[in-house]
Design an enzyme around this catalytic site. Structure first.
Site, short mmCIF file in Angstrom:
data_model
loop_
_atom_site.label_atom_id
_atom_site.label_comp_id
_atom_site.label_asym_id
_atom_site.label_seq_id
_atom_site.Cartn_x
_atom_site.Cartn_y
_atom_site.Cartn_z
CG HIS A 61 22.59 32.57 46.32
ND1 HIS A 61 21.59 32.91 46.81
CD2 HIS A 61 23.48 33.46 46.14
CE1 HIS A 61 21.99 33.92 47.35
NE2 HIS A 61 22.07 34.29 46.70
CG ASP B 142 30.53 33.51 70.90
OD1 ASP B 142 31.45 32.29 70.51
OD2 ASP B 142 29.66 33.49 71.63
#
Length: 444
Positions: free
Chosen positions: A163, A381
């Site tokens: 993170h 995608d």
């Protein structure tokens, strides 16, 4: 929603490999920002994405792995290793070693997992193998990814990212870059920008704002009815009509609040009632604010900045006031805390972190919330269409608001929570009760 039903299936994994940039990249040392390297971000972000078969006969493992290597040419710091310098300052050594990648196959079809295509994921350990020695913050690969083929032709991408290197928006930017390259692009449409000095502390550092998120207060306890009152993980789904209903229940001047503000206020109040603190106990909600907005233009963060550009303001109230007063009271507190976040506030956070040794934001007795509806992880995608679900795999540390479409095709927001079972049961009943009563009043 009930806890997802776990089903039994087998995952065959190949030996983990390091995926390095596809061409040589610069060897450098790059400092993180003073927002990046605070204690609260020295953790891993687990993400999962489910994809249906599209009739494409390409191997998704090879497509994603090859695109990952090409993306790391642009995002080459992610292929390095994190070091800690004097004063606990974090620095990336850009070694080009790469990130860990696991190829896998599962003897299950996507439709068999339909009950659990949202957090919490009951079989995450199977879909994201914890490679020994990979889970640290320092001197470890900065990302672990597993791509698992399914029997139906679909596949699952699960990953864990350090993170300190990126927030949710930064991770979404990186994954969309991988996807664009997987679909044939020669370069990402949004080029990455490092520029971590823009969120560096001032010289000399000076705390100019009130930062409740780093102040320690005596928290109300979340009681357990017995030692066997185990922790449970459950998600709550709100369709657009639910959010519109809550919006109509507050005074007109508050109805322009965002879905995140309205839901956060509602859930904070319900959760506090479930915990049932003493009337004088201070209860808090801490939520993330993205500093990339137009109102923070003074920071100069350019498009493509993928570091942590988030701060964590706090709204606080007495347990008695929050439980007894209407929803608009909680909403006004949340909106006021959010409005207090200015460019000066963000710079003051960076200064505080340096002056106080990069502390962790307060978590004990605090309802932690994050808005994941705009990270872009649900839009990635790789060539097979957008994911059925794309986002965090669980919400143990923070309750993350996530875009979701249920099996009936209803769009809305799903919010995972992690509480003792008895508290969770009271919380769930309180959420249902308030929604039903608000609906009844609205119909009148």
């Amino acid at each position: 929603m009930e806890e997802p039903r776990a089903i039994s299936f087998t995952v065959q994994r190949r030996r983990p490999v390091l995926v390095a940039p596809s061409v040589p990249t610069p060897y450098q040392f790059k400092h993180l920002s003073d927002i990046d390297d605070q204690d609260g971000l020295r953790t891993q972000i687990p993400i999962i994405q489910y994809y249906r078969s599209s009739g494409d006969d390409r191997d998704p493992v090879k497509v994603v792995r090859d695109a990952l290597a090409r993306a790391l040419v642009f995002y080459y710091p992610l292929a390095g290793r994190l070091r800690e310098a004097a004063g606990r300052k974090l620095v990336v050594e850009c070694t080009g070693e790469g990130i860990l990648f696991v190829e896998a196959d599962a003897d299950v079809r996507l439709e068999q997992l339909d009950d659990a295509l949202h957090p919490p994921i009951p079989y995450l350990d199977e879909l994201l193998h914890d490679v020994p020695g990979s889970g640290g913050i320092l001197h470890c690969p900065l990302m672990l990814m597993q791509v698992t083929r399914l029997q139906c032709g679909g596949f699952i991408v699960a990953l864990r990212m350090n993170h300190t290197m990126a927030d949710g928006a930064g991770l979404g930017q990186f994954l969309n870059a991988v996807a664009e390259l997987a679909c044939g692009a020669s370069a990402p449409s949004v080029l990455p920008v490092w520029e971590r000095h823009l969120l560096k502390s001032r010289s000399p550092p000076r705390i100019t704002c009130v930062h409740l998120e780093y102040e320690h207060v005596k928290p109300p306890q979340i009681p357990r009815s017995s030692p066997n009152d185990d922790m449970v993980h459950r998600s709550f789904f709100f369709v657009k009509a639910d959010i519109a209903l809550l919006r109509r229940s507050v005074p007109a001047h508050l109805r322009d609040g965002s879905p995140f503000e309205i839901l956060t206020s509602f859930l904070w109040r319900c959760r506090t009632r479930a915990i049932n603190p003493a009337a004088g106990d201070v209860v808090r909600v801490c939520f993330s604010v993205n500093a990339r907005g137009r109102q923070f233009a003074g920071l100069g963060l350019p498009p493509g900045y993928y570091g942590n550009a988030i701060v964590f303001p706090v709204a606080a109230a007495s347990g008695g006031d929050l439980c007894s007063r209407p929803l608009c009271y909680a909403l006004e507190l949340v909106r006021a805390a959010k409005a207090a976040v200015t460019t000066e506030y963000i710079l003051s956070v960076a200064d505080l972190l340096v002056l106080r040794g990069r502390p962790h934001y307060q978590v004990a007795g605090t309802y932690l919330v994050s808005d994941g509806t705009r990270s872009g992880v649900d839009e990635v995608d790789y060539g097979w269409g957008k994911p059925v679900y794309g986002g965090p795999a669980w919400g143990r540390v923070a309750s993350i608001h996530l875009p979701f479409t249920n099996s009936k095709g209803q769009e809305g927001i799903i919010v995972p929570h992690f509480l003792p079972r008895s508290t969770m049961d009271r919380f769930s009943m309180e959420v249902d009760r308030v929604i039903k009563e608000t609906s009844a009043r609205s119909s009148l």
